[in-house]
Write a protein that holds these residues in place. Sequence first.
Motif, PDB file in Angstrom:
ATOM      1  N   LYS A   1       0.841  -0.977   0.030  1.00 22.22           N
ATOM      2  CA  LYS A   1       0.018  -0.058  -0.035  1.00 22.22           C
ATOM      3  C   LYS A   1       0.826   1.272   0.094  1.00 22.22           C
ATOM      4  O   LYS A   1       2.011   1.242   0.456  1.00 22.22           O
ATOM      5  CB  LYS A   1      -0.892   0.078   1.422  1.00 22.22           C
TER       6      LYS A   1
ATOM      7  N   ARG B   1       2.405   4.852   0.952  1.00 21.80           N
ATOM      8  CA  ARG B   1       2.668   5.612   2.456  1.00 21.80           C
ATOM      9  C   ARG B   1       2.804   7.189   2.117  1.00 21.80           C
ATOM     10  O   ARG B   1       2.512   7.393   1.030  1.00 21.80           O
ATOM     11  CB  ARG B   1       3.624   4.806   2.948  1.00 21.80           C
ATOM     12  N   ASP B   2       3.044   7.697   3.117  1.00 22.41           N
ATOM     13  CA  ASP B   2       3.172   9.161   2.735  1.00 22.41           C
ATOM     14  C   ASP B   2       4.480   9.624   2.203  1.00 22.41           C
ATOM     15  O   ASP B   2       4.500  10.853   1.829  1.00 22.41           O
ATOM     16  CB  ASP B   2       3.389   9.815   4.428  1.00 22.41           C
TER      17      ASP B   2
ATOM     18  N   TYR C   1       8.507   4.194  -1.080  1.00 24.84           N
ATOM     19  CA  TYR C   1       9.436   3.476  -0.549  1.00 24.84           C
ATOM     20  C   TYR C   1       9.692   2.256  -1.548  1.00 24.84           C
ATOM     21  O   TYR C   1       9.036   1.850  -2.305  1.00 24.84           O
ATOM     22  CB  TYR C   1       8.874   2.795   0.853  1.00 24.84           C
TER      23      TYR C   1
END
Length: 146
Positions: A21, A23-24, A27
């Motif tokens: 998912k 993220r902010d 990654y």
Amino acid sequence: MTGKVTSPTMPLSDIQVRNLKPRDKAYKVSDFEGLFALIKVNGSKLWQFKYSIFGKERLLSIDVCPEVSLAQARKAKEDARAKVAADVVSSEAKQTERRVKHKDSAQTFELIGRLFLEKQHLEGTSKATLDKTEHHLKLANRDFGR
């Protein structure tokens, strides 16, 4: 891109890739041997392969997940590794050839300085300027003439 590389103890599975998912921050999740999935903030997932050649780190973008499966990304990584190995040999030969050509072309600082001085003379530069330039070139040629 900032973000941490998540390094699992085992290679990735298709289910793990599907469940990644956003993220902010973007990654990376490593598979193995330089292959990883880059998960961007907007939720897109990209397969990338990180390798090094001649001490320089390179990055090959393979394709978008899930359009390219994990198995296909691994196959693309193996193909890229084979090409890198073949290119190392040909690149070394090309670099040697370039060095020999460069040496044969005799593009030295001394030669370029002489050509510059001739150009200045043809353009009608004053004698004082020509003398000063010639003096500076003689000084410079001691250190990097050849």
